[in-house]
Design a protein around this motif. Structure first.
Motif, PDB file in Angstrom:
ATOM      1  N   LEU A 216      -3.090  19.786  -7.335  1.00 19.24           N
ATOM      2  CA  LEU A 216      -4.058  18.625  -7.728  1.00 19.24           C
ATOM      3  C   LEU A 216      -3.513  17.979  -8.915  1.00 19.24           C
ATOM      4  O   LEU A 216      -3.728  16.743  -9.064  1.00 19.24           O
ATOM      5  CB  LEU A 216      -5.243  19.257  -8.146  1.00 19.24           C
ATOM      6  N   GLU A 217      -2.988  18.632 -10.095  1.00 16.71           N
ATOM      7  CA  GLU A 217      -2.365  17.947 -11.020  1.00 16.71           C
ATOM      8  C   GLU A 217      -1.257  16.852 -10.806  1.00 16.71           C
ATOM      9  O   GLU A 217      -1.080  15.993 -11.420  1.00 16.71           O
ATOM     10  CB  GLU A 217      -2.070  19.153 -12.460  1.00 16.71           C
ATOM     11  N   GLU A 218      -0.467  17.309  -9.992  1.00 14.89           N
ATOM     12  CA  GLU A 218       0.645  16.748  -9.528  1.00 14.89           C
ATOM     13  C   GLU A 218       0.257  15.323  -8.635  1.00 14.89           C
ATOM     14  O   GLU A 218       0.955  14.281  -8.922  1.00 14.89           O
ATOM     15  CB  GLU A 218       1.801  17.600  -8.534  1.00 14.89           C
ATOM     16  N   LYS A 219      -0.633  15.647  -7.957  1.00 20.66           N
ATOM     17  CA  LYS A 219      -1.214  14.354  -7.163  1.00 20.66           C
ATOM     18  C   LYS A 219      -1.847  13.375  -8.220  1.00 20.66           C
ATOM     19  O   LYS A 219      -1.680  12.042  -8.207  1.00 20.66           O
ATOM     20  CB  LYS A 219      -2.147  14.616  -6.267  1.00 20.66           C
ATOM     21  N   LEU A 220      -2.436  13.678  -9.448  1.00 21.56           N
ATOM     22  CA  LEU A 220      -2.792  13.004 -10.332  1.00 21.56           C
ATOM     23  C   LEU A 220      -1.827  12.320 -11.197  1.00 21.56           C
ATOM     24  O   LEU A 220      -1.903  11.026 -11.264  1.00 21.56           O
ATOM     25  CB  LEU A 220      -3.897  13.808 -11.209  1.00 21.56           C
ATOM     26  N   GLU A 221      -0.931  13.116 -11.577  1.00 24.42           N
ATOM     27  CA  GLU A 221       0.376  12.298 -12.066  1.00 24.42           C
ATOM     28  C   GLU A 221       0.862  11.315 -11.296  1.00 24.42           C
ATOM     29  O   GLU A 221       1.472  10.330 -11.678  1.00 24.42           O
ATOM     30  CB  GLU A 221       1.378  13.575 -12.732  1.00 24.42           C
ATOM     31  N   TYR A 222       1.223  11.694 -10.130  1.00 22.94           N
ATOM     32  CA  TYR A 222       1.767  10.486  -9.159  1.00 22.94           C
ATOM     33  C   TYR A 222       1.003   9.435  -8.961  1.00 22.94           C
ATOM     34  O   TYR A 222       1.462   8.354  -9.083  1.00 22.94           O
ATOM     35  CB  TYR A 222       2.192  11.470  -7.743  1.00 22.94           C
ATOM     36  N   PHE A 223      -0.388   9.687  -8.965  1.00 24.83           N
ATOM     37  CA  PHE A 223      -1.322   8.379  -8.671  1.00 24.83           C
ATOM     38  C   PHE A 223      -1.148   7.595  -9.922  1.00 24.83           C
ATOM     39  O   PHE A 223      -0.956   6.526  -9.785  1.00 24.83           O
ATOM     40  CB  PHE A 223      -2.762   8.960  -8.604  1.00 24.83           C
ATOM     41  N   GLN A 224      -1.017   8.165 -10.979  1.00 18.87           N
ATOM     42  CA  GLN A 224      -0.685   7.157 -12.377  1.00 18.87           C
ATOM     43  C   GLN A 224       0.373   6.502 -12.308  1.00 18.87           C
ATOM     44  O   GLN A 224       0.559   5.484 -12.854  1.00 18.87           O
ATOM     45  CB  GLN A 224      -1.054   8.280 -13.480  1.00 18.87           C
ATOM     46  N   LEU A 225       1.471   7.458 -11.816  1.00 20.41           N
ATOM     47  CA  LEU A 225       2.939   6.617 -11.557  1.00 20.41           C
ATOM     48  C   LEU A 225       2.663   5.156 -10.627  1.00 20.41           C
ATOM     49  O   LEU A 225       3.450   4.135 -11.178  1.00 20.41           O
ATOM     50  CB  LEU A 225       3.876   7.286 -11.049  1.00 20.41           C
TER      51      LEU A 225
ATOM     52  N   CYS B  83       0.898  -1.189   0.098  1.00 16.46           N
ATOM     53  CA  CYS B  83       0.058  -0.195   0.067  1.00 16.46           C
ATOM     54  C   CYS B  83       1.000   1.244   0.173  1.00 16.46           C
ATOM     55  O   CYS B  83       1.625   1.506   0.971  1.00 16.46           O
ATOM     56  CB  CYS B  83      -1.006   0.117   1.302  1.00 16.46           C
ATOM     57  N   SER B  84       0.731   1.999  -1.113  1.00 15.01           N
ATOM     58  CA  SER B  84       1.608   3.326  -1.265  1.00 15.01           C
ATOM     59  C   SER B  84       1.015   4.431  -0.422  1.00 15.01           C
ATOM     60  O   SER B  84      -0.343   4.441  -0.550  1.00 15.01           O
ATOM     61  CB  SER B  84       1.590   3.683  -2.555  1.00 15.01           C
ATOM     62  N   VAL B  85       1.478   4.914   0.506  1.00 10.76           N
ATOM     63  CA  VAL B  85       1.171   6.217   1.239  1.00 10.76           C
ATOM     64  C   VAL B  85       1.790   7.506   0.798  1.00 10.76           C
ATOM     65  O   VAL B  85       1.809   8.452   1.541  1.00 10.76           O
ATOM     66  CB  VAL B  85       1.320   5.935   2.799  1.00 10.76           C
ATOM     67  N   ASP B  86       2.321   7.491  -0.452  1.00 10.43           N
ATOM     68  CA  ASP B  86       3.190   8.649  -0.921  1.00 10.43           C
ATOM     69  C   ASP B  86       2.140   9.733  -0.974  1.00 10.43           C
ATOM     70  O   ASP B  86       2.599  10.905  -0.672  1.00 10.43           O
ATOM     71  CB  ASP B  86       3.631   8.120  -2.506  1.00 10.43           C
ATOM     72  N   LEU B  87       0.962   9.667  -1.435  1.00  3.51           N
ATOM     73  CA  LEU B  87       0.035  10.799  -1.388  1.00  3.51           C
ATOM     74  C   LEU B  87      -0.676  11.422  -0.140  1.00  3.51           C
ATOM     75  O   LEU B  87      -1.232  12.198  -0.188  1.00  3.51           O
ATOM     76  CB  LEU B  87      -1.089  10.368  -2.494  1.00  3.51           C
ATOM     77  N   ARG B  88      -0.299  10.665   0.798  1.00  2.00           N
ATOM     78  CA  ARG B  88      -0.694  11.000   2.314  1.00  2.00           C
ATOM     79  C   ARG B  88       0.408  11.279   3.002  1.00  2.00           C
ATOM     80  O   ARG B  88       0.968  12.469   3.438  1.00  2.00           O
ATOM     81  CB  ARG B  88      -1.677  10.125   2.881  1.00  2.00           C
ATOM     82  N   ASP B  89       1.032  10.117   3.639  1.00  2.00           N
ATOM     83  CA  ASP B  89       2.181  10.595   4.547  1.00  2.00           C
ATOM     84  C   ASP B  89       3.365  11.229   3.575  1.00  2.00           C
ATOM     85  O   ASP B  89       3.974  12.207   4.244  1.00  2.00           O
ATOM     86  CB  ASP B  89       2.995   9.168   5.064  1.00  2.00           C
ATOM     87  N   GLY B  90       3.689  10.812   2.464  1.00  4.77           N
ATOM     88  CA  GLY B  90       4.693  11.288   1.724  1.00  4.77           C
ATOM     89  C   GLY B  90       4.469  12.737   1.442  1.00  4.77           C
ATOM     90  O   GLY B  90       5.217  13.803   1.677  1.00  4.77           O
ATOM     91  N   ASN B  91       3.303  12.967   0.996  1.00  5.02           N
ATOM     92  CA  ASN B  91       2.939  14.470   0.766  1.00  5.02           C
ATOM     93  C   ASN B  91       2.717  15.478   1.705  1.00  5.02           C
ATOM     94  O   ASN B  91       3.286  16.657   1.541  1.00  5.02           O
ATOM     95  CB  ASN B  91       1.348  14.360  -0.055  1.00  5.02           C
ATOM     96  N   GLN B  92       2.295  14.954   2.934  1.00  3.08           N
ATOM     97  CA  GLN B  92       2.328  15.845   4.099  1.00  3.08           C
ATOM     98  C   GLN B  92       3.563  16.406   4.697  1.00  3.08           C
ATOM     99  O   GLN B  92       4.019  17.296   5.176  1.00  3.08           O
ATOM    100  CB  GLN B  92       1.393  15.237   5.125  1.00  3.08           C
ATOM    101  N   ALA B  93       4.383  15.675   4.109  1.00  8.48           N
ATOM    102  CA  ALA B  93       5.951  15.661   4.781  1.00  8.48           C
ATOM    103  C   ALA B  93       6.612  16.511   3.653  1.00  8.48           C
ATOM    104  O   ALA B  93       7.875  17.105   4.149  1.00  8.48           O
ATOM    105  CB  ALA B  93       6.519  14.339   4.960  1.00  8.48           C
ATOM    106  N   LEU B  94       6.087  17.294   2.784  1.00  6.93           N
ATOM    107  CA  LEU B  94       6.797  18.061   1.689  1.00  6.93           C
ATOM    108  C   LEU B  94       7.051  19.294   2.134  1.00  6.93           C
ATOM    109  O   LEU B  94       5.713  19.803   2.724  1.00  6.93           O
ATOM    110  CB  LEU B  94       6.212  18.067   0.345  1.00  6.93           C
ATOM    111  N   VAL B  95       8.020  19.936   1.781  1.00  5.15           N
ATOM    112  CA  VAL B  95       7.863  21.469   1.849  1.00  5.15           C
ATOM    113  C   VAL B  95       6.840  22.172   1.421  1.00  5.15           C
ATOM    114  O   VAL B  95       6.078  23.277   1.983  1.00  5.15           O
ATOM    115  CB  VAL B  95       9.009  21.985   1.730  1.00  5.15           C
ATOM    116  N   VAL B  96       6.711  21.910   0.065  1.00  2.00           N
ATOM    117  CA  VAL B  96       5.488  22.329  -0.706  1.00  2.00           C
ATOM    118  C   VAL B  96       4.689  21.024  -1.197  1.00  2.00           C
ATOM    119  O   VAL B  96       5.063  20.439  -1.936  1.00  2.00           O
ATOM    120  CB  VAL B  96       5.912  23.173  -1.903  1.00  2.00           C
ATOM    121  N   PRO B  97       3.496  20.731  -0.546  1.00  3.76           N
ATOM    122  CA  PRO B  97       2.701  19.588  -0.868  1.00  3.76           C
ATOM    123  C   PRO B  97       2.312  19.761  -2.535  1.00  3.76           C
ATOM    124  O   PRO B  97       2.257  20.869  -2.941  1.00  3.76           O
ATOM    125  CB  PRO B  97       1.397  19.753   0.223  1.00  3.76           C
ATOM    126  N   MET B  98       2.263  18.809  -2.913  1.00  2.00           N
ATOM    127  CA  MET B  98       1.924  18.641  -4.294  1.00  2.00           C
ATOM    128  C   MET B  98       0.255  19.127  -4.464  1.00  2.00           C
ATOM    129  O   MET B  98      -0.298  19.031  -3.852  1.00  2.00           O
ATOM    130  CB  MET B  98       1.524  17.117  -4.754  1.00  2.00           C
TER     131      MET B  98
END
Length: 563
Positions: A51-60, A34-49
């Motif tokens: 909407l369009e970046e999250k969509l591209e990452y989801f597709q990855l 289970c990838s938690v990049d879009l939650r755990d990972g994203n909340q840890a970024l200096v600048v969170p992703m």
């Protein structure tokens, strides 16, 4: 460090010995990822992703092969909520992919979470509340019973809103800060939640045991997991999930030992992104399985493309020494390492082996889209003859004699040391051709002809000091005869003529390449190489190159006549 006494071990061993995991040699099958990049990972970024970046990452993540993806905390922000609605309404979630969302055990948050999930074909609703001693005492200031009630009430609310919402939902519970919780108490809370949900074989639930803060050595976490696995209610209908963080730098070890101890599912991120020192790195975990011959059920054959998207989306950098994906992880600068790798690769070619056993390389770099030439053998002042020779052979088709490799190796290392930089393959090639190939000063080879009687009689035409001369010599072969003619004309002596030749393929052009070594009267060996469409001509050019290197060393400007 004077303040060491203020630290105490804040974790708890299980109330009974749980060490069966230690009897297992390796993990036999891939966990549920289970990838938690879009939650755990994203909340840890200096600048969170966005909407369009999250969509591209989801597709990855879908392309890599994740079947479970935690997409966010939809009640926490408008971006998270909008992202989830877009995934569902635009049918962007493949039928075989389950999305996961996080919620606290608070009714208005749970209500908003299910509102965001309306119409989801397959979703996990992830309920959590913190159970550790530190959180109970310092943050919530509640008793064990009161903390357990938070979990139980949340479990009931999930059932209520799931029944009222269009969609297909599964439940997950995490005793957050599990590693700082008394293990018997963590078990009690989880079992109270399970008693609410009453999972069945057709409706399994997930119990997720996070190392929210990594507090112990990995064997302790494994023992905690094994105890929980052995004592959870409805165990056959529970998927036991692990969520290691990396505060002590042992996240991968925690995950691997936890899988031996009964874990069946892993929550983590690509390259270990996450709060503080990060979540467990799923890339490393998956490729560790791969290195043991276990299919990880994730595809990292294009690891550099994945890395590029990750770095562009997160604005984070993958470290040069990051396992598998780092720029330098397959690089060998050490001479002994390079030599062993080069010989191992040659051994594979000669023996047509089906198993990967090359020294110093855990996996075949090409399996994940890495290249031997650019990634494995890297040349600097610490490199050896084997690695330097390997670069020339693999990229340019030169197979130097062993002694010539040694001589050229010292030349390259000295150049790297002088320039204080790594030398790229084209720079190594440039040094080789300049120093050894078709060297034409002070003696330039023009042509040769020969007759054969008992001995070879050869006439060789050369240019010296702008003048054309024809030299004649005899020997037991054409090259020996030409060598004797040159020695006689120049008034020099050398012995131990070493000769090697082979075909050289460069692009669509095929040439012959020859190598000649000569030993001067002081014992020094001088080398030359020749390239020509004709094998004998390449041999003579190699001999003249070696002679010219000898003459340059001796700083000879006049030998009988101007040379």
């Amino acid at each position: 460090m004077k303040n060491v006494d203020k630290y105490a071990r804040g974790y708890f061993m299980p109330p009974e010995m749980s060490l069966n995991w230690a009897k297992k040699e390796y993990i036999t099958e891939a966990p549920i990822w289970c990838s938690v990049d879009l939650r755990d990972g994203n909340q840890a970024l200096v600048v969170p992703m966005n909407l369009e970046e999250k969509l591209e990452y989801f597709q990855l993540l879908v392309q890599i092969g994740f079947k479970e993806i935690e997409v966010g905390f939809p009640a926490a922000s408008e971006t998270e909520y909008t992202f989830l609605r877009r995934l569902i309404e635009e049918n962007l979630i493949p039928d075989d992919v389950t999305i996961q969302v996080l919620t606290q055990s608070r009714e208005h948050i749970i209500q908003k979470t299910f509102e965001s999930l309306k119409g989801a074909k397959s979703a996990v609703v992830h309920l959590y509340n913190s159970t550790s001693v530190a959180q109970r005492e310092q943050v919530f200031r509640k008793s064990k019973d009161e903390i357990a009630e938070i979990a139980v009430s949340g479990a009931k609310l999930l059932q209520k809103y799931a029944a009222e919402t269009e969609g297909n939902f599964k439940f997950q519970y995490s005793p957050e800060s599990f590693t700082g919780t008394e293990i018997d108490y963590a078990l009690d809370v989880c079992n109270q939640v399970l008693d609410v949900w009453k999972p069945t074989s057709d409706n399994k639930v997930i119990i997720n045991l996070p190392a929210t803060v990594e507090m112990s050595m990995p064997h302790v976490y494994a023992s905690q997991i094994e105890y929980m696995s052995n004592h959870l209610n409805y165990r056959e209908n529970v998927i036991l999930s692990l969520h290691p963080h990396n505060d002590r730098g042992s996240g991968v070890a925690d995950a691997e030992l936890g899988l031996l101890a009964g874990g069946e599912r892993i929550e983590g991120t690509l390259f270990g992104n996450g709060e503080r020192t990060g979540n467990v790195d799923i890339v490393t975990l998956a490729l560790n399985l791969y290195s043991h011959g276990v299919d990880p059920n994730l595809n990292f054959e294009n690891i550099l493309e994945i890395k590029e998207v990750y770095e562009r989306m997160t604005k984070m950098k993958v470290d040069e020494r990051q396992p598998y994906a780092g720029k330098l992880v397959f690089a060998a600068f050490s001479g002994s390492h390079q030599d062993a790798i080069a010989k191992g690769m040659k051994w594979r070619e000669e023996n047509d082996c089906d198993k990967w056993t090359v020294p110093y390389l855990l996996i075949d770099p090409k399996d994940i889209g890495r290249e031997y030439e650019g990634d494995v053998i890297r040349i600097n002042s610490q490199s050896g003859k084997g690695g330097i020779g390997y670069v020339l052979e693999q990229q340019y088709g030169f197979d130097l004699p062993p002694k010539m490799r040694e001589s050229f190796g010292y030349l390259v290392k000295n150049e790297s040391d002088h320039m204080q930089k790594e030398l790229l393959p084209n720079e190594i090639y440039s040094i080789f051709t300049k120093e050894y190939v078709n060297v034409s000063t002070p003696v330039e080879f023009i042509r040769y002809r020969y007759t054969q009687s008992d001995d070879f009689i050869t006439t060789v035409t050369v240019k010296m000091s702008g003048e054309i001369e024809q030299l004649t010599g005899e020997g037991n072969g054409r090259l020996d005869a030409i060598s004797n003619a040159i020695q006689k004309r120049l008034g020099i002596q050398y012995t131990d003529l070493v000769y090697k030749e082979h075909a050289q393929e460069i692009g669509s052009r095929s040439n012959a390449v020859s190598y000649v070594g000569i030993t001067a009267s002081d014992g020094s060996v001088y080398w030359g190489s020749g390239i020509d469409a004709d094998i004998m001509t390449s041999s003579v050019k190699a001999l003249c190159s070696a002679v010219n290197n000898l003459l340059k060393k001796l700083a000879v400007s006049k030998v009988s006549v101007d040379v």
